[in-house]
Design an enzyme around this catalytic site. Structure first.
Site, PDB file in Angstrom:
ATOM      1  N   ARG A 242      49.156  36.299  44.792  1.00 14.55           N
ATOM      2  CA  ARG A 242      49.865  35.025  44.580  1.00 14.55           C
ATOM      3  C   ARG A 242      50.823  35.161  43.393  1.00 14.55           C
ATOM      4  O   ARG A 242      51.811  34.457  43.286  1.00 14.55           O
ATOM      5  CB  ARG A 242      48.880  33.864  44.362  1.00 14.55           C
ATOM      6  CG  ARG A 242      49.565  32.520  44.130  1.00 14.55           C
ATOM      7  CD  ARG A 242      48.681  31.314  44.482  1.00 14.55           C
ATOM      8  NE  ARG A 242      47.349  31.397  43.948  1.00 14.55           N
ATOM      9  CZ  ARG A 242      47.027  31.245  42.653  1.00 14.55           C
ATOM     10  NH1 ARG A 242      47.983  30.995  41.764  1.00 14.55           N
ATOM     11  NH2 ARG A 242      45.780  31.350  42.255  1.00 14.55           N
TER      12      ARG A 242
ATOM     13  N   TYR B   7      71.030  19.777  54.545  1.00 13.06           N
ATOM     14  CA  TYR B   7      70.046  20.150  55.559  1.00 13.06           C
ATOM     15  C   TYR B   7      69.011  19.019  55.700  1.00 13.06           C
ATOM     16  O   TYR B   7      68.570  18.445  54.693  1.00 13.06           O
ATOM     17  CB  TYR B   7      69.381  21.465  55.135  1.00 13.06           C
ATOM     18  CG  TYR B   7      68.313  21.900  56.098  1.00 13.06           C
ATOM     19  CD1 TYR B   7      68.644  22.388  57.358  1.00 13.06           C
ATOM     20  CD2 TYR B   7      66.971  21.808  55.771  1.00 13.06           C
ATOM     21  CE1 TYR B   7      67.673  22.762  58.258  1.00 13.06           C
ATOM     22  CE2 TYR B   7      65.987  22.185  56.666  1.00 13.06           C
ATOM     23  CZ  TYR B   7      66.345  22.657  57.913  1.00 13.06           C
ATOM     24  OH  TYR B   7      65.365  23.019  58.793  1.00 13.06           O
TER      25      TYR B   7
ATOM     26  N   ASP C  20      72.896  25.748  47.996  1.00 10.77           N
ATOM     27  CA  ASP C  20      72.214  26.281  49.176  1.00 10.77           C
ATOM     28  C   ASP C  20      73.251  27.131  49.917  1.00 10.77           C
ATOM     29  O   ASP C  20      74.197  26.604  50.505  1.00 10.77           O
ATOM     30  CB  ASP C  20      71.706  25.121  50.041  1.00 10.77           C
ATOM     31  CG  ASP C  20      70.929  25.596  51.262  1.00 10.77           C
ATOM     32  OD1 ASP C  20      71.205  26.709  51.750  1.00 10.77           O
ATOM     33  OD2 ASP C  20      70.059  24.848  51.754  1.00 10.77           O
TER      34      ASP C  20
ATOM     35  N   LYS D 193      67.354  32.403  58.207  1.00 10.07           N
ATOM     36  CA  LYS D 193      68.634  32.461  58.920  1.00 10.07           C
ATOM     37  C   LYS D 193      69.238  33.872  58.805  1.00 10.07           C
ATOM     38  O   LYS D 193      68.659  34.795  59.325  1.00 10.07           O
ATOM     39  CB  LYS D 193      69.554  31.366  58.394  1.00 10.07           C
ATOM     40  CG  LYS D 193      68.862  29.986  58.267  1.00 10.07           C
ATOM     41  CD  LYS D 193      68.385  29.404  59.579  1.00 10.07           C
ATOM     42  CE  LYS D 193      67.418  28.239  59.422  1.00 10.07           C
ATOM     43  NZ  LYS D 193      67.858  27.137  58.565  1.00 10.07           N
TER      44      LYS D 193
HETATM   45  C1  LIG Z   1      67.190  26.127  57.806  1.00  4.75           C
HETATM   46  C2  LIG Z   1      67.760  25.647  56.546  1.00  4.75           C
HETATM   47  C3  LIG Z   1      66.942  25.244  55.475  1.00  4.75           C
HETATM   48  C4  LIG Z   1      65.436  25.221  55.571  1.00  4.75           C
HETATM   49  O1  LIG Z   1      64.905  26.489  55.665  1.00  4.75           O
HETATM   50  P1  LIG Z   1      63.479  26.825  56.334  1.00  4.75           P
HETATM   51  O2  LIG Z   1      63.394  28.296  56.207  1.00  4.75           O
HETATM   52  O3  LIG Z   1      63.527  26.317  57.749  1.00  4.75           O
HETATM   53  O4  LIG Z   1      62.457  26.088  55.530  1.00  4.75           O
HETATM   54  C5  LIG Z   1      67.565  24.856  54.307  1.00  4.75           C
HETATM   55  N1  LIG Z   1      68.907  24.829  54.192  1.00  4.75           N
HETATM   56  C6  LIG Z   1      69.719  25.179  55.200  1.00  4.75           C
HETATM   57  C7  LIG Z   1      71.188  25.116  55.011  1.00  4.75           C
HETATM   58  C8  LIG Z   1      69.178  25.604  56.412  1.00  4.75           C
HETATM   59  O5  LIG Z   1      69.998  25.940  57.418  1.00  4.75           O
END
Ligand SMILES: *Cc1c(COP(=O)(O)O)cnc(C)c1O
Length: 416
Positions: free
Chosen positions: A64, A117, A200, A225
């Site tokens: 952890r 998001y 982000d 992604k």
């Molecule tokens: C998918 C996504 C998230 C969330 O990510 P997870 O891995 O599904 O928790 C956050 N920001 C953006 C821009 C995303 O496309």
């Protein structure tokens, strides 16, 4: 050397793992200390009881806190954004929520770009609200003066703690100027309280945009992604300075939302092909956008390459400064409405009808009723999220096959 040259080897010593060329999966919860004094010294560092000695590294204690699959992955991710430190999480949402919880307290104000998001939006408007953290949204296209006025008019300007943005914005690729947001941050920062700017950067992998270079303090990713890139793992990452990341990793340790060794190993494998995948995806996206731009059933195309041609002077400047590619996300308005959009989506064969993005396979979805179903109507209108909008994430397939699939799908829409 360039990061893509280092993704196969950086930070890993084969001699520590029986000569294995690849980093093994360290599927272990705990690590054996050589002696009790060593254990004591590791814990002193882990819990911040003393500073590290010159050249001393935190020893392995418990998965952890640290694990080789996470540490090597984090070191490799740092190379792309030229960050001092990285923390990997079990999802993008856990990276985002941990950062927001660490750097804000009740009574603080968060400024964020709209729409963000869906999961982030929900976290801000439900959980943070419950914690008495206020928020204010602004839209891509709002000027610095307008945003500063918005914050001042809210009466909470002295409480601004964090600015969180997504650029290019999902799903229509609207661009937000990171340097402008850094100026807003500086405007509201005081000697005893620095406002933090987080970006982000999920839509630009870690390849096509580097927010830290434009004045961001933290960069966040859904590694699900582009970083993961094969639609087979959920993960997240946060990068920034040693000082800020020390705090992020501290909260991660106590929330226990770090990624496990298997996720770490999968992402290391993905990083080896990150550059070639994204190059190919961006090349394919350009072919697809060129095709859509001339199709009689397409009313508008939302793609950074189009912004470069038809955007305002301001947008072109931001584009030139922030992006090294037009990316691989393309959205478009189909002539008609939901009926036509759904007929189109239901007729695709090679391109799969699914949310998510950034993987090797191309995906299509309908933002208004799917990824952005929960976005308030005013934001939907402002962002052109209408019934006729279709979003594509372009993969690594042959571009002629992608275009043939789009073409046969347009043909099967009733009024074509
Ligand atoms: C998918 C996504 C998230 C969330 O990510 P997870 O891995 O599904 O928790 C956050 N920001 C953006 C821009 C995303 O496309």
């Amino acid at each position: 050397m360039k990061p893509e040259s280092l993704m196969m080897s950086y930070g890993y010593k084969p001699s520590l793992s029986e000569g294995a060329i690849k980093c093994p999966i360290f599927q272990t919860s705990t690590f054996v200390f050589n002696n009790a004094m060593e254990g004591k010294r590791f814990f002193e560092i882990a819990y911040g009881l003393r500073e590290k000695d010159e050249g001393e590294e935190l020893g392995l204690i418990y998965s952890r806190l640290n694990n080789p699959d996470l540490e090597i992955l984090e070191n490799r991710l740092c190379l792309w954004d030229e960050a001092e430190q990285c923390a990997v999480f079990e999802s993008g949402m856990s990276a985002i929520s941990t950062v927001m919880m660490e750097f804000m307290v009740p009574g603080d104000l968060l400024l964020y770009s709209r729409p963000v998001y869906g999961g982030t939006d929900h976290f801000i408007n439900h959980f943070l609200k419950k914690m008495k953290i206020n928020s204010l949204g602004f839209l891509a296209g709002d000027t610095k003066e307008e945003i500063i006025k918005l914050i001042e008019d809210s009466g909470h300007g002295d409480k601004l703690a964090m600015i969180h943005i997504e650029t290019p914005a999902n799903p229509t690729n609207a661009v937000i100027d990171i340097e402008m947001c850094a100026e807003i941050k500086n405007h509201f920062s005081r000697e005893d309280k620095e406002v933090l700017l987080s970006v982000d950067n999920t839509f630009m992998g870690p390849i096509w945009q580097h927010p830290l270079k434009h004045g961001a303090d933290l960069v966040l990713y859904s590694a699900t992604k582009y970083i993961g890139g094969h639609s087979d793992v959920i993960a997240g990452a946060c990068l920034g300075s040693n000082e800020l990341m020390g705090r992020v990793k501290g909260l991660r340790t106590f929330l226990g939302n770090m990624a496990g060794p298997w996720t770490g190993w999968l992402l290391m494998r993905s990083l080896e092909t990150l550059k070639v995948r994204l190059d190919q995806q961006a090349t394919n996206a350009k072919y697809v956008a060129d095709y859509l731009n001339t199709h009689p059933m397409v009313e508008a195309v939302y793609y950074l390459g189009n912004t470069a041609k038809f955007g305002t002077e301001e947008e072109k400047k931001v584009l030139e400064r922030q992006y090294s590619s037009y990316g691989a996300m393309v959205a478009f308005d189909i002539k008609g409405g939901e009926t036509e959009a759904f007929q189109f989506l239901d007729s695709l064969k090679l391109i799969k009808l699914a949310v998510s993005l950034g993987g090797t396979e191309s995906l299509a979805e309908h933002p208004q009723t799917m990824t952005h179903a929960d976005v308030n109507p005013e934001d939907k209108k402002a962002m052109n999220i209408t019934a006729k909008l279709v979003r594509l994430s372009i993969g690594v397939e042959n571009h002629e096959d992608l275009i043939a699939d789009l073409n046969q799908s347009f043909k099967s829409v009733h009024n074509s």
